[in-house]
Design a protein around this motif. Sequence first.
Motif, PDB file in Angstrom:
ATOM      1  N   ASP A   1      37.321  44.458  36.601  1.00  0.00           N
ATOM      2  CA  ASP A   1      35.972  43.996  36.894  1.00  0.00           C
ATOM      3  C   ASP A   1      35.757  43.996  38.407  1.00  0.00           C
ATOM      4  O   ASP A   1      36.708  44.051  39.190  1.00  0.00           O
ATOM      5  CB  ASP A   1      35.708  42.609  36.294  1.00  0.00           C
ATOM      6  N   LYS A   2      34.506  43.914  38.805  1.00  0.00           N
ATOM      7  CA  LYS A   2      34.146  44.091  40.217  1.00  0.00           C
ATOM      8  C   LYS A   2      34.679  42.966  41.091  1.00  0.00           C
ATOM      9  O   LYS A   2      35.069  43.198  42.245  1.00  0.00           O
ATOM     10  CB  LYS A   2      32.633  44.223  40.334  1.00  0.00           C
ATOM     11  N   ASP A   3      34.719  41.740  40.587  1.00  0.00           N
ATOM     12  CA  ASP A   3      35.241  40.621  41.380  1.00  0.00           C
ATOM     13  C   ASP A   3      36.727  40.820  41.685  1.00  0.00           C
ATOM     14  O   ASP A   3      37.183  40.561  42.805  1.00  0.00           O
ATOM     15  CB  ASP A   3      35.035  39.296  40.647  1.00  0.00           C
ATOM     16  N   SER A   4      37.482  41.267  40.694  1.00  0.00           N
ATOM     17  CA  SER A   4      38.918  41.494  40.892  1.00  0.00           C
ATOM     18  C   SER A   4      39.157  42.631  41.876  1.00  0.00           C
ATOM     19  O   SER A   4      40.105  42.593  42.666  1.00  0.00           O
ATOM     20  CB  SER A   4      39.596  41.818  39.547  1.00  0.00           C
ATOM     21  N   LEU A   5      38.276  43.637  41.831  1.00  0.00           N
ATOM     22  CA  LEU A   5      38.419  44.762  42.753  1.00  0.00           C
ATOM     23  C   LEU A   5      38.212  44.297  44.197  1.00  0.00           C
ATOM     24  O   LEU A   5      39.014  44.602  45.086  1.00  0.00           O
ATOM     25  CB  LEU A   5      37.414  45.856  42.394  1.00  0.00           C
ATOM     26  N   LEU A   6      37.153  43.534  44.428  1.00  0.00           N
ATOM     27  CA  LEU A   6      36.868  43.063  45.791  1.00  0.00           C
ATOM     28  C   LEU A   6      37.890  42.050  46.263  1.00  0.00           C
ATOM     29  O   LEU A   6      38.139  41.919  47.469  1.00  0.00           O
ATOM     30  CB  LEU A   6      35.462  42.484  45.855  1.00  0.00           C
ATOM     31  N   ALA A   7      38.506  41.350  45.327  1.00  0.00           N
ATOM     32  CA  ALA A   7      39.534  40.370  45.700  1.00  0.00           C
ATOM     33  C   ALA A   7      40.735  41.042  46.362  1.00  0.00           C
ATOM     34  O   ALA A   7      41.474  40.399  47.127  1.00  0.00           O
ATOM     35  CB  ALA A   7      39.980  39.585  44.459  1.00  0.00           C
ATOM     36  N   LEU A   8      40.940  42.327  46.088  1.00  0.00           N
ATOM     37  CA  LEU A   8      42.071  43.053  46.688  1.00  0.00           C
ATOM     38  C   LEU A   8      41.908  43.213  48.192  1.00  0.00           C
ATOM     39  O   LEU A   8      42.888  43.434  48.902  1.00  0.00           O
ATOM     40  CB  LEU A   8      42.193  44.439  46.042  1.00  0.00           C
ATOM     41  N   LEU A   9      40.689  43.110  48.690  1.00  0.00           N
ATOM     42  CA  LEU A   9      40.448  43.311  50.115  1.00  0.00           C
ATOM     43  C   LEU A   9      41.170  42.281  50.972  1.00  0.00           C
ATOM     44  O   LEU A   9      41.618  42.587  52.080  1.00  0.00           O
ATOM     45  CB  LEU A   9      38.934  43.259  50.394  1.00  0.00           C
ATOM     46  N   SER A  10      41.302  41.068  50.451  1.00  0.00           N
ATOM     47  CA  SER A  10      41.916  39.994  51.239  1.00  0.00           C
ATOM     48  C   SER A  10      43.379  40.306  51.571  1.00  0.00           C
ATOM     49  O   SER A  10      43.889  39.890  52.621  1.00  0.00           O
ATOM     50  CB  SER A  10      41.836  38.654  50.506  1.00  0.00           C
ATOM     51  N   ALA A  11      44.051  41.058  50.700  1.00  0.00           N
ATOM     52  CA  ALA A  11      45.455  41.388  50.945  1.00  0.00           C
ATOM     53  C   ALA A  11      45.611  42.453  52.034  1.00  0.00           C
ATOM     54  O   ALA A  11      46.710  42.631  52.568  1.00  0.00           O
ATOM     55  CB  ALA A  11      46.103  41.884  49.643  1.00  0.00           C
TER      56      ALA A  11
END
Length: 254
Positions: A242-252
């Motif tokens: 899902d899109k939220d999980s995809l954008l969450a990868l940016l923090s790493a």
Amino acid sequence: MRVLVTRPQPGADRTAARLSQLGHEAVVMPLFEASVTASMDDLPTATEIGGLIATSARAFDMFGNQSVSESGYSGITVYAVGAATAQAARDAGFAHVHEGGGTAEALLQELVCDLATVSSGADRTCSPDSATPLIYLAGVPRTPMIEAGLSAHQVSHRVVECYKMNKISYSTDIVKTDILSPAPDVVLIYSANAARAFCELASTGSFDEVIESAHFLCLSAPIAAELPLGWQPRVTVAKRPDKDSLLALLSALE
């Protein structure tokens, strides 16, 4: 970070706005645009439909301003691949919507399990009618996973192709001097079709060097598998499709 968004409009602009809120610089390069290729008139009557299957929210564009309720379709169970598709079904007027696990594989497994439950005689409110064909509201092009899986399990179904994803052409000069200048730190890939299209664009446009340090964030493992072997060390897959999980990868990556 400078983030390249490859999803179609209008979702691309929504993602760009979200990225800006997160403090990133977003650049939009949709690789496909959708066109509606069917309407509600192309469907069988409600009594001839055992359930609807949808793997994209775009499937419900076919209903336009037509009333699902007045046509008798609102009571049909919709099997939606994930949250966004399920919401699109509800917005179109469907009352019984099953929200899948986010991938076509998961949705297919759920369908087969529910059909087995119906065959066993158990009462399931949100299960398809095993005696009536399921209708798959499909797009073009697509990976034929749903229809192949249903056929393998001898599930009666029919495919209604209701939207088409048309590839958008970009000139090499525009890509190199505008979209990819400066080079993106991250590329977001939302579908297998987009992955293949981006690889083709990179090959024909000879801009491999421009993205040699870019990280590729993919919505699922099958999407990531479409990217070249040489890019794989810089590929990360979302924990959930899902899109939220995809954008969450940016923090790493920060």
